[in-house]
Motif scaffolding. Sequence first.
Motif, PDB file in Angstrom:
ATOM      1  N   THR A 116      -6.500   0.359   0.799  1.00  0.00           N
ATOM      2  CA  THR A 116      -6.989   1.726   0.587  1.00  0.00           C
ATOM      3  C   THR A 116      -8.348   1.921   1.246  1.00  0.00           C
ATOM      4  O   THR A 116      -8.573   2.905   1.963  1.00  0.00           O
ATOM      5  CB  THR A 116      -7.106   2.000  -0.929  1.00  0.00           C
ATOM      6  N   LEU A 117      -9.250   0.963   1.023  1.00  0.00           N
ATOM      7  CA  LEU A 117     -10.595   1.085   1.609  1.00  0.00           C
ATOM      8  C   LEU A 117     -10.541   1.014   3.135  1.00  0.00           C
ATOM      9  O   LEU A 117     -11.357   1.618   3.822  1.00  0.00           O
ATOM     10  CB  LEU A 117     -11.512  -0.009   1.049  1.00  0.00           C
TER      11      LEU A 117
ATOM     12  N   GLY B 155      -8.353   2.399   4.834  1.00  0.00           N
ATOM     13  CA  GLY B 155      -7.694   3.608   5.315  1.00  0.00           C
ATOM     14  C   GLY B 155      -6.210   3.430   5.593  1.00  0.00           C
ATOM     15  O   GLY B 155      -5.603   4.211   6.326  1.00  0.00           O
TER      16      GLY B 155
ATOM     17  N   GLU C 269      -1.208  -8.077 -10.234  1.00  0.00           N
ATOM     18  CA  GLU C 269      -2.663  -7.931 -10.093  1.00  0.00           C
ATOM     19  C   GLU C 269      -3.101  -8.410  -8.707  1.00  0.00           C
ATOM     20  O   GLU C 269      -4.034  -7.859  -8.115  1.00  0.00           O
ATOM     21  CB  GLU C 269      -3.390  -8.694 -11.211  1.00  0.00           C
TER      22      GLU C 269
ATOM     23  N   ALA D 199       9.711  -0.146  -3.952  1.00  0.00           N
ATOM     24  CA  ALA D 199      10.282   0.717  -4.996  1.00  0.00           C
ATOM     25  C   ALA D 199      11.694   1.152  -4.594  1.00  0.00           C
ATOM     26  O   ALA D 199      11.894   1.658  -3.489  1.00  0.00           O
ATOM     27  CB  ALA D 199       9.394   1.938  -5.216  1.00  0.00           C
TER      28      ALA D 199
ATOM     29  N   ALA E 173       3.694   0.351  -2.011  1.00  0.00           N
ATOM     30  CA  ALA E 173       4.281   1.045  -3.162  1.00  0.00           C
ATOM     31  C   ALA E 173       5.171   0.072  -3.928  1.00  0.00           C
ATOM     32  O   ALA E 173       5.977  -0.647  -3.333  1.00  0.00           O
ATOM     33  CB  ALA E 173       5.086   2.248  -2.691  1.00  0.00           C
ATOM     34  N   PHE E 174       4.997   0.044  -5.237  1.00  0.00           N
ATOM     35  CA  PHE E 174       5.890  -0.775  -6.076  1.00  0.00           C
ATOM     36  C   PHE E 174       5.943  -0.194  -7.480  1.00  0.00           C
ATOM     37  O   PHE E 174       4.958   0.347  -7.976  1.00  0.00           O
ATOM     38  CB  PHE E 174       5.422  -2.244  -6.116  1.00  0.00           C
ATOM     39  N   ASP E 175       7.092  -0.280  -8.121  1.00  0.00           N
ATOM     40  CA  ASP E 175       7.225   0.206  -9.494  1.00  0.00           C
ATOM     41  C   ASP E 175       6.683  -0.823 -10.474  1.00  0.00           C
ATOM     42  O   ASP E 175       6.896  -2.029 -10.311  1.00  0.00           O
ATOM     43  CB  ASP E 175       8.703   0.485  -9.815  1.00  0.00           C
TER      44      ASP E 175
ATOM     45  N   ASP F 291      -2.107   2.713   4.076  1.00  0.00           N
ATOM     46  CA  ASP F 291      -1.290   3.013   2.896  1.00  0.00           C
ATOM     47  C   ASP F 291      -1.120   1.767   2.046  1.00  0.00           C
ATOM     48  O   ASP F 291      -0.680   0.730   2.542  1.00  0.00           O
ATOM     49  CB  ASP F 291       0.099   3.505   3.324  1.00  0.00           C
ATOM     50  N   PRO F 292      -1.442   1.863   0.757  1.00  0.00           N
ATOM     51  CA  PRO F 292      -1.177   0.721  -0.118  1.00  0.00           C
ATOM     52  C   PRO F 292       0.329   0.472  -0.275  1.00  0.00           C
ATOM     53  O   PRO F 292       1.138   1.343   0.019  1.00  0.00           O
ATOM     54  CB  PRO F 292      -1.812   1.136  -1.443  1.00  0.00           C
TER      55      PRO F 292
ATOM     56  N   ARG G  74      10.491   3.607  -1.330  1.00  0.00           N
ATOM     57  CA  ARG G  74       9.381   3.271  -0.446  1.00  0.00           C
ATOM     58  C   ARG G  74       8.982   1.817  -0.702  1.00  0.00           C
ATOM     59  O   ARG G  74       8.827   1.425  -1.859  1.00  0.00           O
ATOM     60  CB  ARG G  74       8.202   4.201  -0.711  1.00  0.00           C
TER      61      ARG G  74
ATOM     62  N   GLU H 168      -6.201  -2.445  -3.063  1.00  0.00           N
ATOM     63  CA  GLU H 168      -7.562  -1.899  -3.068  1.00  0.00           C
ATOM     64  C   GLU H 168      -8.154  -2.030  -1.673  1.00  0.00           C
ATOM     65  O   GLU H 168      -8.778  -1.111  -1.156  1.00  0.00           O
ATOM     66  CB  GLU H 168      -8.436  -2.645  -4.088  1.00  0.00           C
TER      67      GLU H 168
ATOM     68  N   LYS I  39       8.873   3.379   4.851  1.00  0.00           N
ATOM     69  CA  LYS I  39       8.328   4.658   4.379  1.00  0.00           C
ATOM     70  C   LYS I  39       9.300   5.473   3.548  1.00  0.00           C
ATOM     71  O   LYS I  39       8.884   6.273   2.724  1.00  0.00           O
ATOM     72  CB  LYS I  39       7.851   5.481   5.578  1.00  0.00           C
TER      73      LYS I  39
ATOM     74  N   ASP J 295      -2.416  -5.595  -6.565  1.00  0.00           N
ATOM     75  CA  ASP J 295      -3.486  -4.595  -6.788  1.00  0.00           C
ATOM     76  C   ASP J 295      -4.691  -4.889  -5.889  1.00  0.00           C
ATOM     77  O   ASP J 295      -5.274  -3.983  -5.294  1.00  0.00           O
ATOM     78  CB  ASP J 295      -3.994  -4.635  -8.246  1.00  0.00           C
TER      79      ASP J 295
END
Lengths: 254, 637
Positions: free
Chosen positions: A49-50, A52, A39, A118, A57-59, A54-55, A115, A46, A15, A42
Amino acid sequence: MTKTINLTLKVWRQKGPHVKGKLETYHANNISTDMSFLEMIDVVNEQLTLDGKDPIAFDHDCREGICGSCGAVVNGRPHGPEKGTTLCQLHMRHFSDGDTVVVEPWRSRAFPIIRDLAVDRGVLDKIIQAGGYISVNAGGAQDANAIPIPQEVADKAMDAAACIGCGACVAACPNASAMLFVSAKVSQLALLPQGKPEAARRAIAMLCSADKAGFGNCSNERECEAECPKEISITHIARLNREFFKASFGSSVQ
Amino acid sequence: MQLDAKIPDGPLAEKWDRHRFEMKLVNPANKRKFDIIVVGTGLAGGSASATLAELGYNVKTFCFQDSPRRAHSIAAQGGINAAKNYPNDGDSIWRLFYDTVKGGDFRAREANVHRLAQVSNNIIDHCVAQGIPFAREYGGLLANRSFGGAQVSRTFYARGQTGQQLLLGAYSSLARQIAAGKVTMFPRREMLDVVIVDGQARGIVVRNLISGELETHAAHAVVLATGGYGNVFFLSTNAMGCNVTAAYRAYKKGAFFANPCFTQIHPTCIPVHGTYQSKLTLMSESLRNDGRVWVPKKAGDTRRPADIPEDERDYFLERKYPSFGNLVPRDVASRNAKEQCDMGKGVGETRLAVYLDFADAIRRDGRAVIEKKYGNLFQMYAKITADNPYETPMMIYPAVHYTMGGLWVDYNLMSTVPGLFVLGEANFSDHGANRLGASALMQGLADGYFVIPYTIGGYLAGTPQRAVTTADPAFKAATQAVNGRISKLLSINGHRTVDDFHRELGGIMWDYCGMARTNAGLEVARGLIQNLRAEFWENVKVPGDPGEFNQSLERAGRVADFLEFGELMLIDARARQESCGGHFNEAFQTQENEALRDDENFCHVAAWEFTGEDKEPAFHKEPLVFENVHLTQRSYK
């Protein structure tokens, strides 16, 4: 040909810089082999996220292999298994159905984790600020063709200038050394006549800055060269060493 | 409101010199008393930050990326134009000016374009002095290549990475000024509002993308160099982070938005191949120097390209435009590719692609020469498609690439909000209705290195200002508004992701406001967007908290703005009842299916003013006066 595969991902989740992280397991199903690695993430995000959650994190930004934003250690290798490829240009056709894929951030004391995948690579900017430039103000330049530069010299400088500043060299190095990054800039500017007046000062200042940032030293492991997505050669490190010795012993710059 | 472009008097070629002389100056010792905010660190923002700091101003620079070196200018491949005439092939400042005005289908401002052509040569000089390793001939002098819309070789390049090298040059100058303490750099900050005090732009509100905190910064002037809005189409060649938010927030604070419907669809991109796709990849226009574009003569021909004999191929660009051939401007090449696919002659799995074939060039020059010119592009193509372009032709299709529209600016690059300057792709001024290849890099650097350093001084020296700090109530009000919006986005907790909405928006824009537009379609699209926007604010799901590194929240704010901005594009496209450059309304075309302008009624810049939420924007007109070029039907035959 396009096909779909199912993968098990083990992704580093953390986190923030001061909390403990761990590997979490996710299933990436029905992944088209034409997708890029990002991708694929990604698609996982998705779903998270659906659900509920936390997705991850990546730059990432350009997704064309040039901005240097993305990068993660995939199965132990920075930017994954393909040579000369950034993570965004790594396609899923290089993985097989049923593979387990471990995804971790760059690991280096100089790159604190922000995070998940990242990390903070701000020290690379600091190294450039120490001297990775030619001191010229806009407006005063002579005609661009006033100084001919032999084609092979310009080509060599361009080879070095191709560095995208992603930090993979640091992640690959057992010493977490940034020497390939430093040498690429020192080498580019030392090769060109415009860069020569400041060459000594530049080599010393940039190396000192890298030391101060907490990067390790080079012990010729050559891992950086093997993993560099732009395939920058360690001959630039040799040139950096020469510039540094010249500057230390042969110039008035301290 | 009458828009005053503040174009200086006098003959075209003397305007800029005269203006520089007539502008007020800030004394060198006084420059340090002025603070300037620059948002964005691409070619325009990076070069402006560095140059303003070199002059002695205190500069605060912001970017949303983790480093100023990553702005999307870095992805520009092909090159940068300049009127150096090194090849001795008849180029001149006048010719570059003329080609650019004509390429833009006579919808750009003459005086701005001429200035751009004038300073183009200074850019190359400065970039060489910065140590940018441009391509060179054996004798050590700079090499040039050709680009679309020109019959001279005036494009300077560094392999297929010209944007990267120019950006790293600007970045290195910026780094030098950061080290000198003249620029304070704020990476990972996203601008969410501009703050207006006494009618002047005096600061910004940014979100610290790591901590989530909102920060305010005050200054004497604000410079936006925040790029284009191509991502309104979801799929484009833009980086994932490119967005309209900064420009759109400025629009809502009173800056007029000019020609938003002028978008560039680039002809040579890797075709779309799946619904999961996150972006499209450009293949540099420079490839059209050596690649030949063709489709099978027979519709529905599914043979492999190698099995299609020469006399059954249609090299349609060479056939239709014998004098420019494969190097016609981008809008013309794109429309022709679409036309061939619409006739059923498209190739590849989706039939939405045409071939770009290097076989002749490889036969003529040898593989080594082609590899030297385009090696990294061929490699990139091979990585993405798993096809080898040395052996089989590339497949390409047009994709959204650049936006000529942008915030309206006058000759000084100032918007309709005093003290708010707009540079690079974010403004509208130089490319008209279609941008020629290798001109974006030229414009970004011209604005940053050689225009704003003068014009901002003229503004600061000639404008009385009171002392303003972030304690001013205007900063508090702006911060509260931004905060309210963030809370709203996070509280909806619906059932669709941000990307899901974005993808649907992109589909609407591409179908109705893409390469070909109709009045009926534009009206349908408005309804679709309004419905989608309403659903977004009820059904979007944005996970996480405001006070943390939250990439979903970043995207949600950007998509929320695109959902409003897209409608403005549709309004602008509907209002412009002609075809010109990248704006092609099917009702207005010549017998040969080229864009048919209406110079009588539409030889103007359309500038839109925000009048309130869910209200129709107000239309303002800046008439375009052509004193030096004769308006003609563009012909590249």
